[in-house]
Write an enzyme that holds these catalytic residues in place. Structure first.
Site, PDB file in Angstrom:
ATOM      1  N   ARG A 234      -1.838  72.532  41.034  1.00 62.06           N
ATOM      2  CA  ARG A 234      -0.426  72.195  40.833  1.00 62.06           C
ATOM      3  C   ARG A 234      -0.209  70.757  41.265  1.00 62.06           C
ATOM      4  O   ARG A 234      -0.752  70.326  42.291  1.00 62.06           O
ATOM      5  CB  ARG A 234       0.485  73.114  41.641  1.00 62.06           C
ATOM      6  CG  ARG A 234       0.666  74.512  41.062  1.00 62.06           C
ATOM      7  CD  ARG A 234       1.471  74.513  39.759  1.00 62.06           C
ATOM      8  NE  ARG A 234       1.704  75.840  39.237  1.00 62.06           N
ATOM      9  CZ  ARG A 234       0.921  76.456  38.326  1.00 62.06           C
ATOM     10  NH1 ARG A 234      -0.128  75.857  37.830  1.00 62.06           N
ATOM     11  NH2 ARG A 234       1.223  77.670  37.905  1.00 62.06           N
ATOM     12  N   GLU A 263       6.113  67.232  36.631  1.00 63.54           N
ATOM     13  CA  GLU A 263       5.787  67.656  35.279  1.00 63.54           C
ATOM     14  C   GLU A 263       7.038  67.993  34.468  1.00 63.54           C
ATOM     15  O   GLU A 263       7.954  68.590  35.043  1.00 63.54           O
ATOM     16  CB  GLU A 263       4.927  68.925  35.397  1.00 63.54           C
ATOM     17  CG  GLU A 263       3.681  68.855  34.602  1.00 63.54           C
ATOM     18  CD  GLU A 263       2.723  69.971  34.990  1.00 63.54           C
ATOM     19  OE1 GLU A 263       1.997  69.797  35.971  1.00 63.54           O
ATOM     20  OE2 GLU A 263       2.737  70.990  34.305  1.00 63.54           O
ATOM     21  N   HIS A 281      -1.661  70.007  31.359  1.00 63.90           N
ATOM     22  CA  HIS A 281      -1.535  71.355  31.932  1.00 63.90           C
ATOM     23  C   HIS A 281      -2.055  72.411  30.939  1.00 63.90           C
ATOM     24  O   HIS A 281      -1.298  73.264  30.458  1.00 63.90           O
ATOM     25  CB  HIS A 281      -0.080  71.644  32.332  1.00 63.90           C
ATOM     26  CG  HIS A 281       0.017  72.759  33.341  1.00 63.90           C
ATOM     27  ND1 HIS A 281       0.985  72.812  34.307  1.00 63.90           N
ATOM     28  CD2 HIS A 281      -0.751  73.872  33.529  1.00 63.90           C
ATOM     29  CE1 HIS A 281       0.821  73.904  35.044  1.00 63.90           C
ATOM     30  NE2 HIS A 281      -0.233  74.561  34.580  1.00 63.90           N
TER      31      HIS A 281
HETATM   32  P1  NAP Z   1      -6.102  82.626  44.274  1.00 59.04           P
HETATM   33  O1  NAP Z   1      -7.158  83.558  43.819  1.00 59.04           O
HETATM   34  O2  NAP Z   1      -4.889  83.176  44.937  1.00 59.04           O
HETATM   35  O3  NAP Z   1      -6.800  81.548  45.246  1.00 59.04           O
HETATM   36  C1  NAP Z   1      -6.091  80.598  45.980  1.00 59.04           C
HETATM   37  C2  NAP Z   1      -6.878  80.293  47.242  1.00 59.04           C
HETATM   38  O4  NAP Z   1      -6.219  79.269  47.974  1.00 59.04           O
HETATM   39  C3  NAP Z   1      -7.018  81.493  48.185  1.00 59.04           C
HETATM   40  O5  NAP Z   1      -8.364  81.679  48.473  1.00 59.04           O
HETATM   41  C4  NAP Z   1      -6.238  81.091  49.434  1.00 59.04           C
HETATM   42  O6  NAP Z   1      -6.841  81.527  50.627  1.00 59.04           O
HETATM   43  C5  NAP Z   1      -6.334  79.581  49.369  1.00 59.04           C
HETATM   44  N1  NAP Z   1      -5.229  78.957  50.084  1.00 59.04           N
HETATM   45  C6  NAP Z   1      -3.917  79.240  50.040  1.00 59.04           C
HETATM   46  N2  NAP Z   1      -3.228  78.409  50.849  1.00 59.04           N
HETATM   47  C7  NAP Z   1      -4.143  77.593  51.416  1.00 59.04           C
HETATM   48  C8  NAP Z   1      -4.053  76.528  52.344  1.00 59.04           C
HETATM   49  N3  NAP Z   1      -2.893  76.142  52.855  1.00 59.04           N
HETATM   50  N4  NAP Z   1      -5.201  75.893  52.702  1.00 59.04           N
HETATM   51  C9  NAP Z   1      -6.385  76.274  52.203  1.00 59.04           C
HETATM   52  N5  NAP Z   1      -6.537  77.303  51.316  1.00 59.04           N
HETATM   53  C10 NAP Z   1      -5.421  77.933  50.941  1.00 59.04           C
HETATM   54  O7  NAP Z   1      -5.565  81.738  43.070  1.00 59.04           O
HETATM   55  P2  NAP Z   1      -6.389  81.241  41.773  1.00 59.04           P
HETATM   56  O8  NAP Z   1      -6.296  82.259  40.705  1.00 59.04           O
HETATM   57  O9  NAP Z   1      -7.705  80.745  42.207  1.00 59.04           O
HETATM   58  O10 NAP Z   1      -5.453  80.029  41.303  1.00 59.04           O
HETATM   59  C11 NAP Z   1      -5.221  78.913  42.149  1.00 59.04           C
HETATM   60  C12 NAP Z   1      -4.057  78.098  41.604  1.00 59.04           C
HETATM   61  O11 NAP Z   1      -4.476  77.452  40.412  1.00 59.04           O
HETATM   62  C13 NAP Z   1      -2.842  78.945  41.161  1.00 59.04           C
HETATM   63  O12 NAP Z   1      -1.982  79.212  42.233  1.00 59.04           O
HETATM   64  C14 NAP Z   1      -2.191  78.069  40.116  1.00 59.04           C
HETATM   65  O13 NAP Z   1      -1.169  77.298  40.690  1.00 59.04           O
HETATM   66  C15 NAP Z   1      -3.313  77.149  39.652  1.00 59.04           C
HETATM   67  N6  NAP Z   1      -3.630  77.353  38.223  1.00 59.04           N
HETATM   68  C16 NAP Z   1      -3.512  76.308  37.372  1.00 59.04           C
HETATM   69  C17 NAP Z   1      -3.801  76.468  36.029  1.00 59.04           C
HETATM   70  C18 NAP Z   1      -3.672  75.317  35.065  1.00 59.04           C
HETATM   71  O14 NAP Z   1      -3.311  75.542  33.909  1.00 59.04           O
HETATM   72  N7  NAP Z   1      -4.009  74.109  35.454  1.00 59.04           N
HETATM   73  C19 NAP Z   1      -4.220  77.717  35.547  1.00 59.04           C
HETATM   74  C20 NAP Z   1      -4.364  78.762  36.443  1.00 59.04           C
HETATM   75  C21 NAP Z   1      -4.060  78.578  37.794  1.00 59.04           C
HETATM   76  P3  NAP Z   1      -6.883  83.063  51.094  1.00 59.04           P
HETATM   77  O15 NAP Z   1      -7.845  83.732  50.149  1.00 59.04           O
HETATM   78  O16 NAP Z   1      -7.393  82.999  52.462  1.00 59.04           O
HETATM   79  O17 NAP Z   1      -5.502  83.602  50.969  1.00 59.04           O
END
Ligand code: NAP
Length: 321
Positions: A234, A263, A281
């Site tokens: 993000r 954005e 995006h």
């Molecule tokens: P996810 O499975 O929830 O993984 C997010 C990770 O971030 C988790 O392991 C979490 O730790 C960690 N985290 C949260 N807060 C943190 C902090 N303050 N410091 C360090 N680590 C932290 O999510 P995901 O599916 O991988 O997706 C991640 C993000 O990618 C989404 O939230 C979305 O915003 C973005 N995204 C973007 C696109 C795009 O089109 N560019 C597409 C899909 C997703 P814990 O496991 O310990 O809770």
């Protein structure tokens, strides 16, 4: 039961709908204005919301709303707190987007390391290019360290692909992930150490109050001068102005960005930089992923309307209020 879909989506859903279900989809290739969306929300029981803010006013324009499904993993564009206060379930689609977003991350990473957009522009701008040993010299990935911030679904999928490029991986996340450490032979470290030792830093945390400007001037200053920053998570996780300054002053080598702080606006200063790769995006933008997302979203909405619990819920507290 009426399901309103905020944008034109790909994928077949008719077989998921029982008699009595009606789907109304935004017919345009653009977002609806609030004045266009409000009448469509007025009798909606379920909403599939792709992008743009779904704020309190829009949620309140749908008095019969029982479920919102975000068209993706992130839910930061939805007023989840207000939805919860109204007893509305907010579902999301974390599983479907993982591979396509990890692949886009690698596309940005490779493009930034090997200066592909610059090279493409050069070839197009001349009838024939002048061969030279100094032409578009990039940086090599094999033997380098990939640092991943946020070891969740996408972070792990990015790590899984690193070995193919001969990179070692280290990560920083909120909690340790021993299963991923073993699977991808990676080390956990604190953020300052990861910043100082990574050749490529890739961000995969959600946008929360705790991660807003997680990468600011101090963090950029800790990075290696030859490092590449990738953000396909993000925009506001990075202080965009600080990043522009670091890139202008060549305090880091390059960046690959799929997301932006304000954005869909992208600052001219960022667009003018040669050492950035920019995409609009499109993390989940593959035909396969989009079709799977549409089906998963409609399944989640129908589940709630049928008094069942969908698989992924952003506000599980809605069931215990
Ligand atoms: P996810 O499975 O929830 O993984 C997010 C990770 O971030 C988790 O392991 C979490 O730790 C960690 N985290 C949260 N807060 C943190 C902090 N303050 N410091 C360090 N680590 C932290 O999510 P995901 O599916 O991988 O997706 C991640 C993000 O990618 C989404 O939230 C979305 O915003 C973005 N995204 C973007 C696109 C795009 O089109 N560019 C597409 C899909 C997703 P814990 O496991 O310990 O809770």
């Amino acid at each position: 039961m009426k399901i309103f879909i905020s944008h034109r989506v790909q994928g077949q859903i008719d077989d998921l709908l029982k008699p009595g279900y009606e789907v109304v989809m935004n017919p345009h290739e653009r977002s609806l204005t609030p004045d266009e969306a409000i009448p469509l929300l007025s009798d909606a029981n379920g909403v599939l919301w792709a992008f743009g803010k779904l704020d309190k006013a829009l949620i309140d324009a749908a008095p019969q709303l029982r479920v919102i499904c975000c068209y993706g993993a992130g839910s930061d564009h939805i007023d989840v707190k207000h939805a919860t206060s109204r007893g509305i379930v907010v579902a999301n689609l974390p599983d479907e987007v993982t591979d396509s977003t990890a692949e886009l991350t690698w596309a940005l990473l490779l493009a930034a390391a090997r200066r592909i957009p610059e090279a493409d522009r050069l070839v197009r701008s001349q009838e024939q290019f002048r061969p030279s040993l100094g032409l578009m010299v990039g940086t090599h990935l094999a033997g380098k360290r990939l640092g991943i911030v946020g070891m969740g679904r996408i972070g792990a999928a990015v790590a899984a692909r690193a070995r193919a490029f001969g990179m070692s991986v280290a990560y920083h996340s909120r909690t340790r992930k021993p299963e991923y450490e073993a699977a991808y032979q990676m080390q956990a470290m604190d953020l300052p150490t990861l910043l100082a030792t990574s050749d490529v830093l890739s961000l995969h945390v959600p946008l929360t109050e705790g991660t807003r400007h997680l990468i600011g001037p101090a963090e950029l200053a800790r990075m290696k001068p030859d490092a590449i920053l990738i953000n396909a998570a993000r925009g506001p996780i990075v202080d965009e102005q600080a990043l522009i300054e670091a890139l202008e002053q060549k305090r880091i080598r390059a960046a690959g960005l799929d997301v932006y702080e304000h954005e869909p606006q992208v600052p001219q200063a960022l667009r003018d930089l040669p050492n950035v790769v920019l995409s609009p995006h499109i993390g989940s933008a593959t035909n396969e992923t989009r079709c799977a997302m549409t089906r998963a979203a409609v399944r989640a909405i129908v589940a709630v309307l049928d008094e069942q619990r969908p698989e992924h819920i952003v506000n599980p507290e809605v069931y215990t209020r």
